[in-house]
Design a protein around this motif. Structure first.
Motif, PDB file in Angstrom:
ATOM      1  N   ALA A 126       0.806  -1.221   0.031  1.00  3.78           N
ATOM      2  CA  ALA A 126       0.033   0.077  -0.019  1.00  3.78           C
ATOM      3  C   ALA A 126       0.843   1.361   0.039  1.00  3.78           C
ATOM      4  CB  ALA A 126      -0.788  -0.143   1.218  1.00  3.78           C
ATOM      5  N   PHE A 127       1.803   1.322   0.825  1.00  5.06           N
ATOM      6  CA  PHE A 127       2.462   2.502   1.093  1.00  5.06           C
ATOM      7  C   PHE A 127       3.651   2.610  -0.151  1.00  5.06           C
ATOM      8  CE2 PHE A 127       6.678   4.841   2.105  1.00  5.06           C
ATOM      9  CZ  PHE A 127       6.057   5.776   2.938  1.00  5.06           C
ATOM     10  N   MET A 128       4.161   1.673  -0.605  1.00  9.31           N
ATOM     11  CA  MET A 128       5.008   1.901  -2.141  1.00  9.31           C
ATOM     12  C   MET A 128       4.241   2.233  -3.159  1.00  9.31           C
ATOM     13  SD  MET A 128       7.812   1.324  -0.511  1.00  9.31           S
ATOM     14  CE  MET A 128       9.097   1.261  -2.090  1.00  9.31           C
ATOM     15  N   ASN A 129       3.103   1.669  -3.486  1.00 13.98           N
ATOM     16  CA  ASN A 129       2.147   2.166  -4.261  1.00 13.98           C
ATOM     17  C   ASN A 129       1.635   3.374  -4.344  1.00 13.98           C
ATOM     18  OD1 ASN A 129       1.383   0.240  -6.718  1.00 13.98           O
ATOM     19  ND2 ASN A 129       1.455  -1.165  -5.043  1.00 13.98           N
ATOM     20  N   ILE A 130       1.640   3.858  -3.305  1.00 11.80           N
ATOM     21  CA  ILE A 130       1.183   5.616  -3.104  1.00 11.80           C
ATOM     22  C   ILE A 130       2.176   6.544  -3.251  1.00 11.80           C
ATOM     23  CG2 ILE A 130       1.121   5.983  -0.666  1.00 11.80           C
ATOM     24  CD1 ILE A 130      -1.849   6.364  -2.962  1.00 11.80           C
ATOM     25  N   LEU A 131       3.340   5.881  -3.308  1.00 12.76           N
ATOM     26  CA  LEU A 131       4.582   6.968  -3.565  1.00 12.76           C
ATOM     27  C   LEU A 131       4.224   7.758  -5.033  1.00 12.76           C
ATOM     28  CD1 LEU A 131       7.678   4.979  -2.413  1.00 12.76           C
ATOM     29  CD2 LEU A 131       6.574   6.770  -1.242  1.00 12.76           C
ATOM     30  N   PRO A 132       4.757   8.978  -5.012  1.00 14.18           N
ATOM     31  CA  PRO A 132       4.404   9.659  -6.349  1.00 14.18           C
ATOM     32  C   PRO A 132       5.348   9.525  -7.495  1.00 14.18           C
ATOM     33  CG  PRO A 132       5.377  11.043  -4.723  1.00 14.18           C
ATOM     34  CD  PRO A 132       5.187   9.855  -4.068  1.00 14.18           C
ATOM     35  N   ILE A 133       5.333   8.456  -7.659  1.00 10.34           N
ATOM     36  CA  ILE A 133       6.153   7.857  -8.900  1.00 10.34           C
ATOM     37  C   ILE A 133       5.423   7.432 -10.036  1.00 10.34           C
ATOM     38  CG2 ILE A 133       8.030   6.159  -9.718  1.00 10.34           C
ATOM     39  CD1 ILE A 133       8.897   5.939  -6.375  1.00 10.34           C
ATOM     40  N   PRO A 134       5.688   7.889 -11.318  1.00  7.96           N
ATOM     41  CA  PRO A 134       4.989   7.601 -12.360  1.00  7.96           C
ATOM     42  C   PRO A 134       5.194   5.856 -12.659  1.00  7.96           C
ATOM     43  CG  PRO A 134       6.474   9.430 -13.056  1.00  7.96           C
ATOM     44  CD  PRO A 134       6.638   8.961 -11.572  1.00  7.96           C
TER      45      PRO A 134
END
Length: 439
Positions: free
Chosen positions: A377-385
């Motif tokens: 959940a946390f890694m996927n919500i990081l603002p990375i294209p």
């Protein structure tokens, strides 16, 4: 067999998390009448292991176990389907929906993973409760990593506090050292209590040295069972014997005994032990694996285990609290990645698989799955294209400014994000391979 059990747990855990993550996107897409063309566990470049068309959606299992995906009409995603975007927007497409609906579709996966983790912690506390060994519950104290000996700790010591933080369990020690850079320990040694200074950079030494277990319980080595056909049975060792020495070197505790025994791998040695209060010695052959075929009594025989039992409703807020605490600790530890030593510890599937126990244990499985769900959940919500967070970032920009980023910009951002993620994936799994080859 150990590798197989860990691999099966890893595959099952990730499959559950990936399917539910993608279901989060799927669920909100369906609510807002957005067409979902594909729903896949694992990626399927070239071909699929299984696929089934139901309605407008193709459900399937890919052959490349690096995640999963839902292909939503009119959305720039990892499929990089540009042809569809050349056509006029259709009412069922992602790009035709209001920004707030697109935002919910994109955060759906993260939301499901976070809720799932809290639900698992809730159920764990309800079924198993919360069991732990308080620091003073280790009757014989702890044995320490050589780094601990270097800073002045001795086997048998008990760390009562770190600076002003009172240690509840021994696992608190490593977490605090890595995150807070402490100045001193308060240590109990026998009947005395004293302050032990902590040198600067201890946390970085843990990382560079790959310290996985700074302290472990000291327990006597009392034989609980003998494996048939192994050297211990042939030598005459029996259940209930208390092993205390190897070839004349005193080793009254389990970890000490095992360390001494390994010095005689493939050779014979003399093992001393007490049987019914009588000191005895016997010659024993140590096999090529450093084993003689005995199992010790469970550590629970020598430790004070505290267990807090929860009712169904009582476990709910406790589960939420535990989940938030685990996530907060993980986020704090992320800063360690930006150090030289921290980058070396970044791992891929091998590292994740090592989190699971060598034997199947549902408590450990679900605890690890909840932890991985929070990470996902946390890694996927990081603002990375290319991640959900990248799409969310661009959607928030659109909602604030009223201007939608061009499709060409989104294509380039998606491509750059995918390159970054592939590079990170290769680096992380490369670290695993390097560590495996170095062992």
């Amino acid at each position: 067999m150990e590798f197989l059990i860990k691999a099966l747990q890893l595959i099952l855990s990730l499959s559950i998390l990936i399917i539910l993550h993608e279901f989060g996107h799927f669920f909100f897409a369906k609510i807002f009448k957005t067409r979902v063309e594909k729903f896949y566990l694992f990626f399927n470049p070239g071909f699929s292991l299984f696929k089934l068309k139901k309605g407008e959606t193709e459900y399937g299992i890919g052959w490349l176990p690096l995640g999963g995906y839902v292909k939503i009409s009119g959305m720039i995603d990892e499929s990089m389907d540009k042809e569809q975007l050349k056509q006029p927007p259709q009412p069922w497409e992602f790009r035709s929906k209001p920004a707030w609906q697109r935002l919910l579709i994109m955060v759906g996966g993260v939301l499901i993973n976070f809720i799932l983790a809290l639900f698992i912690f809730w159920m764990i506390l309800f079924k198993w409760g919360d069991s732990y060994v308080p620091v003073d519950g280790a009757k014989y104290g702890y044995s320490y990593h050589p780094i601990g000996h270097e800073i002045g700790l001795e086997d048998g010591d008990i760390i009562l506090s770190i600076d002003t933080f009172e240690v509840e369990t021994i696992s608190d020690v490593v977490h605090y050292i890595l995150l807070e850079e402490p100045e001193s320990f308060t240590v109990q040694r026998g009947d005395s209590v004293f302050r032990l200074p902590v040198p600067d950079g201890l946390g970085q030494r843990f990382l560079s040295g790959g310290v996985k277990q700074f302290a472990q319980f000291r327990i006597p080595f009392v034989v609980d069972s003998i494996i048939s056909g192994m050297p211990a049975e042939e030598a005459g060792i029996k259940k209930g014997d208390s092993l205390i020495a190897v070839s004349g070197t005193e080793a009254p505790f389990f970890h000490e005994f095992v360390a001494e025994l390994n010095k005689y791998t493939g050779d014979s040695t003399i093992i001393s032990f007490y049987r019914d209060g009588v000191l005895m010695s016997l010659p024993v052959l140590v096999n090529k694996s450093g084993k003689i075929g005995i199992a010790p009594k469970s550590p629970s025989n020598y430790l004070e285990v505290k267990t807090h039992k929860y009712g169904f409703f009582e476990a709910f807020p406790a589960g939420i609290s535990k989940g938030v605490s685990v996530l907060a600790s993980y986020v704090k530890q992320l800063r360690l990645i930006f150090t030289k030593e921290g980058m070396r510890q970044v791992g891929g599937f091998g590292t994740i698989g090592s989190l699971f126990p060598a034997s199947w244990d549902w408590l450990s499985f679900w605890t690890t799955t909840a932890f991985l769900s929070l990470i996902l959940a946390f890694m996927n919500i990081l603002p990375i294209p290319a991640l959900d967070g990248g799409h969310v970032l661009f959607l928030l920009y659109e909602m604030v400014t009223g201007r939608k980023p061009s499709e060409k910009f989104l294509e380039h951002a998606q491509l750059i994000g995918m390159i970054l993620l592939i590079a990170l994936l290769l680096y992380a799994n490369g670290n695993d391979i390097f560590r495996w080859l170095s062992e």
